[in-house]
Design a protein around this motif. Structure first.
Motif, PDB file in Angstrom:
ATOM      1  N   ILE A 124     -20.963  26.347 -16.746  1.00 47.74           N
ATOM      2  CA  ILE A 124     -21.161  25.355 -17.812  1.00 47.74           C
ATOM      3  C   ILE A 124     -19.927  25.317 -18.713  1.00 47.74           C
ATOM      4  O   ILE A 124     -19.396  24.244 -19.007  1.00 47.74           O
ATOM      5  N   ILE A 125     -19.457  26.464 -19.094  1.00 44.67           N
ATOM      6  CA  ILE A 125     -18.294  26.529 -19.989  1.00 44.67           C
ATOM      7  C   ILE A 125     -17.072  25.922 -19.316  1.00 44.67           C
ATOM      8  O   ILE A 125     -16.324  25.156 -19.908  1.00 44.67           O
ATOM      9  N   ASP A 126     -16.864  26.255 -18.040  1.00 45.80           N
ATOM     10  CA  ASP A 126     -15.678  25.786 -17.327  1.00 45.80           C
ATOM     11  C   ASP A 126     -15.724  24.294 -17.002  1.00 45.80           C
ATOM     12  O   ASP A 126     -14.682  23.656 -16.888  1.00 45.80           O
ATOM     13  N   ASN A 127     -16.915  23.721 -16.825  1.00 43.71           N
ATOM     14  CA  ASN A 127     -16.995  22.353 -16.299  1.00 43.71           C
ATOM     15  C   ASN A 127     -17.593  21.321 -17.235  1.00 43.71           C
ATOM     16  O   ASN A 127     -17.405  20.133 -17.014  1.00 43.71           O
ATOM     17  N   ILE A 128     -18.327  21.730 -18.227  1.00 45.66           N
ATOM     18  CA  ILE A 128     -19.026  20.741 -19.052  1.00 45.66           C
ATOM     19  C   ILE A 128     -18.479  20.693 -20.465  1.00 45.66           C
ATOM     20  O   ILE A 128     -18.351  19.629 -21.046  1.00 45.66           O
ATOM     21  N   VAL A 129     -18.136  21.821 -21.020  1.00 45.31           N
ATOM     22  CA  VAL A 129     -17.695  21.858 -22.404  1.00 45.31           C
ATOM     23  C   VAL A 129     -16.401  21.068 -22.537  1.00 45.31           C
ATOM     24  O   VAL A 129     -15.449  21.281 -21.797  1.00 45.31           O
ATOM     25  N   VAL A 130     -16.380  20.143 -23.479  1.00 48.37           N
ATOM     26  CA  VAL A 130     -15.181  19.349 -23.723  1.00 48.37           C
ATOM     27  C   VAL A 130     -14.200  20.194 -24.527  1.00 48.37           C
ATOM     28  O   VAL A 130     -14.547  20.767 -25.542  1.00 48.37           O
ATOM     29  N   ALA A 160       0.836  -1.210   0.000  1.00 49.89           N
ATOM     30  CA  ALA A 160       0.000   0.000   0.000  1.00 49.89           C
ATOM     31  C   ALA A 160       0.868   1.256   0.000  1.00 49.89           C
ATOM     32  O   ALA A 160       0.579   2.222  -0.722  1.00 49.89           O
ATOM     33  N   LYS A 161       1.917   1.242   0.773  1.00 45.18           N
ATOM     34  CA  LYS A 161       2.811   2.404   0.873  1.00 45.18           C
ATOM     35  C   LYS A 161       3.433   2.731  -0.489  1.00 45.18           C
ATOM     36  O   LYS A 161       3.548   3.899  -0.865  1.00 45.18           O
ATOM     37  N   GLU A 162       3.801   1.723  -1.239  1.00 46.21           N
ATOM     38  CA  GLU A 162       4.456   1.934  -2.538  1.00 46.21           C
ATOM     39  C   GLU A 162       3.465   2.201  -3.680  1.00 46.21           C
ATOM     40  O   GLU A 162       3.810   2.864  -4.654  1.00 46.21           O
ATOM     41  N   ASN A 163       2.263   1.662  -3.578  1.00 42.51           N
ATOM     42  CA  ASN A 163       1.328   1.718  -4.711  1.00 42.51           C
ATOM     43  C   ASN A 163       0.105   2.600  -4.481  1.00 42.51           C
ATOM     44  O   ASN A 163      -0.758   2.672  -5.356  1.00 42.51           O
ATOM     45  N   TRP A 164      -0.007   3.221  -3.332  1.00 42.56           N
ATOM     46  CA  TRP A 164      -1.186   4.018  -2.987  1.00 42.56           C
ATOM     47  C   TRP A 164      -1.339   5.178  -3.961  1.00 42.56           C
ATOM     48  O   TRP A 164      -0.396   5.891  -4.273  1.00 42.56           O
ATOM     49  N   LYS A 165      -2.540   5.342  -4.449  1.00 40.10           N
ATOM     50  CA  LYS A 165      -2.885   6.499  -5.281  1.00 40.10           C
ATOM     51  C   LYS A 165      -4.162   7.080  -4.693  1.00 40.10           C
ATOM     52  O   LYS A 165      -5.153   6.367  -4.521  1.00 40.10           O
ATOM     53  N   GLU A 166      -4.111   8.363  -4.401  1.00 40.07           N
ATOM     54  CA  GLU A 166      -5.288   8.967  -3.796  1.00 40.07           C
ATOM     55  C   GLU A 166      -6.393   9.138  -4.838  1.00 40.07           C
ATOM     56  O   GLU A 166      -6.135   9.341  -6.019  1.00 40.07           O
ATOM     57  N   TYR A 167      -7.623   9.018  -4.357  1.00 39.53           N
ATOM     58  CA  TYR A 167      -8.799   9.158  -5.202  1.00 39.53           C
ATOM     59  C   TYR A 167      -9.272  10.605  -5.215  1.00 39.53           C
ATOM     60  O   TYR A 167      -8.989  11.360  -4.291  1.00 39.53           O
ATOM     61  N   LYS A 168      -9.977  10.951  -6.251  1.00 33.63           N
ATOM     62  CA  LYS A 168     -10.663  12.235  -6.292  1.00 33.63           C
ATOM     63  C   LYS A 168     -12.102  11.964  -5.875  1.00 33.63           C
ATOM     64  O   LYS A 168     -12.734  11.043  -6.381  1.00 33.63           O
ATOM     65  N   VAL A 169     -12.610  12.763  -4.965  1.00 31.24           N
ATOM     66  CA  VAL A 169     -13.969  12.575  -4.476  1.00 31.24           C
ATOM     67  C   VAL A 169     -14.918  13.362  -5.377  1.00 31.24           C
ATOM     68  O   VAL A 169     -14.738  14.561  -5.593  1.00 31.24           O
ATOM     69  N   ILE A 170     -15.906  12.667  -5.899  1.00 29.95           N
ATOM     70  CA  ILE A 170     -16.939  13.295  -6.722  1.00 29.95           C
ATOM     71  C   ILE A 170     -18.256  13.121  -5.979  1.00 29.95           C
ATOM     72  O   ILE A 170     -18.733  11.996  -5.833  1.00 29.95           O
ATOM     73  N   GLU A 171     -18.815  14.218  -5.515  1.00 33.37           N
ATOM     74  CA  GLU A 171     -20.064  14.139  -4.770  1.00 33.37           C
ATOM     75  C   GLU A 171     -21.240  14.132  -5.743  1.00 33.37           C
ATOM     76  O   GLU A 171     -21.269  14.907  -6.693  1.00 33.37           O
ATOM     77  N   TYR A 172     -22.205  13.261  -5.483  1.00 37.59           N
ATOM     78  CA  TYR A 172     -23.345  13.121  -6.389  1.00 37.59           C
ATOM     79  C   TYR A 172     -24.103  14.427  -6.538  1.00 37.59           C
ATOM     80  O   TYR A 172     -24.590  14.761  -7.611  1.00 37.59           O
ATOM     81  N   LYS A 173     -24.189  15.230  -5.472  1.00 35.45           N
ATOM     82  CA  LYS A 173     -24.957  16.475  -5.562  1.00 35.45           C
ATOM     83  C   LYS A 173     -24.297  17.452  -6.525  1.00 35.45           C
ATOM     84  O   LYS A 173     -24.982  18.216  -7.202  1.00 35.45           O
ATOM     85  N   LYS A 174     -22.968  17.403  -6.640  1.00 34.73           N
ATOM     86  CA  LYS A 174     -22.286  18.281  -7.588  1.00 34.73           C
ATOM     87  C   LYS A 174     -22.490  17.799  -9.024  1.00 34.73           C
ATOM     88  O   LYS A 174     -22.626  18.606  -9.936  1.00 34.73           O
ATOM     89  N   VAL A 175     -22.517  16.483  -9.205  1.00 31.48           N
ATOM     90  CA  VAL A 175     -22.785  15.936 -10.540  1.00 31.48           C
ATOM     91  C   VAL A 175     -24.196  16.316 -10.981  1.00 31.48           C
ATOM     92  O   VAL A 175     -24.411  16.758 -12.109  1.00 31.48           O
ATOM     93  N   LEU A 176     -25.161  16.169 -10.084  1.00 36.14           N
ATOM     94  CA  LEU A 176     -26.538  16.552 -10.410  1.00 36.14           C
ATOM     95  C   LEU A 176     -26.647  18.032 -10.738  1.00 36.14           C
ATOM     96  O   LEU A 176     -27.342  18.422 -11.680  1.00 36.14           O
ATOM     97  N   LEU A 177     -25.961  18.859  -9.972  1.00 36.21           N
ATOM     98  CA  LEU A 177     -25.992  20.298 -10.232  1.00 36.21           C
ATOM     99  C   LEU A 177     -25.435  20.600 -11.617  1.00 36.21           C
ATOM    100  O   LEU A 177     -26.029  21.379 -12.379  1.00 36.21           O
ATOM    101  N   LEU A 178     -24.311  19.974 -11.971  1.00 37.69           N
ATOM    102  CA  LEU A 178     -23.741  20.211 -13.297  1.00 37.69           C
ATOM    103  C   LEU A 178     -24.655  19.710 -14.412  1.00 37.69           C
ATOM    104  O   LEU A 178     -24.653  20.242 -15.514  1.00 37.69           O
TER     105      LEU A 178
END
Length: 135
Positions: A128-134, A67-85
């Motif tokens: 919308i421009i900052d977060n959704i537009v590819v 775990a010490k050598e291979n640990w990679k931290e996750y990014k937390v994505i909250e469902y309420k933020k996804v719904l808002l977007l």
């Protein structure tokens, strides 16, 4: 032969999604916070040398070192933020702004004006421009 399906499957090797659900107070938020930290920042992890039983200590040392050598931290994505977007484009595309006016009439009573609604609509457009537009 490298097909599109092979390309799609290769993408899943580069990430993992973990869905945490539970009642309020069940520890999901705490676990999400721990998973988003660097390994060295996680508090209260026992060192292998802290364990007395030799057989368990060896097993624990293997897991700990991996775990010490291979640990990679996750990014937390909250469902309420996804719904808002997902909802932001609907708010922005509403030409008469009735959704925004209804929200403010319900939430803020007489505190808003048309100008404030239009300002908020521009802020929504920027989100919308900052977060959704590819790009």
């Amino acid at each position: 032969m490298n097909t599109r399906l092979d390309q799609l499957y290769s993408l899943r090797r580069n990430f993992t999604i973990i869905g945490l659900t539970g009642r309020t107070g069940s520890g999901c938020s705490d676990l999400a916070e721990i998973l988003s930290m660097k390994f060295t920042e996680i508090e209260n992890i026992r060192l292998p040398s802290d364990i007395d039983e030799s057989v368990f200590q060896k097993k624990y040392a293997i897991a700990y070192n991996f775990a010490k050598e291979n640990w990679k931290e996750y990014k937390v994505i909250e469902y309420k933020k996804v719904l808002l977007l997902m909802l932001l484009p609907k708010l922005y595309m509403n030409p008469s702004n009735t959704l925004l006016f209804d929200f403010f009439r319900y939430r803020l009573k007489d505190e808003t004006s048309k100008d404030q609604i239009l300002k908020i609509k521009e802020q929504i457009r920027d989100l919308i421009i900052d977060n959704i537009v590819v790009r």
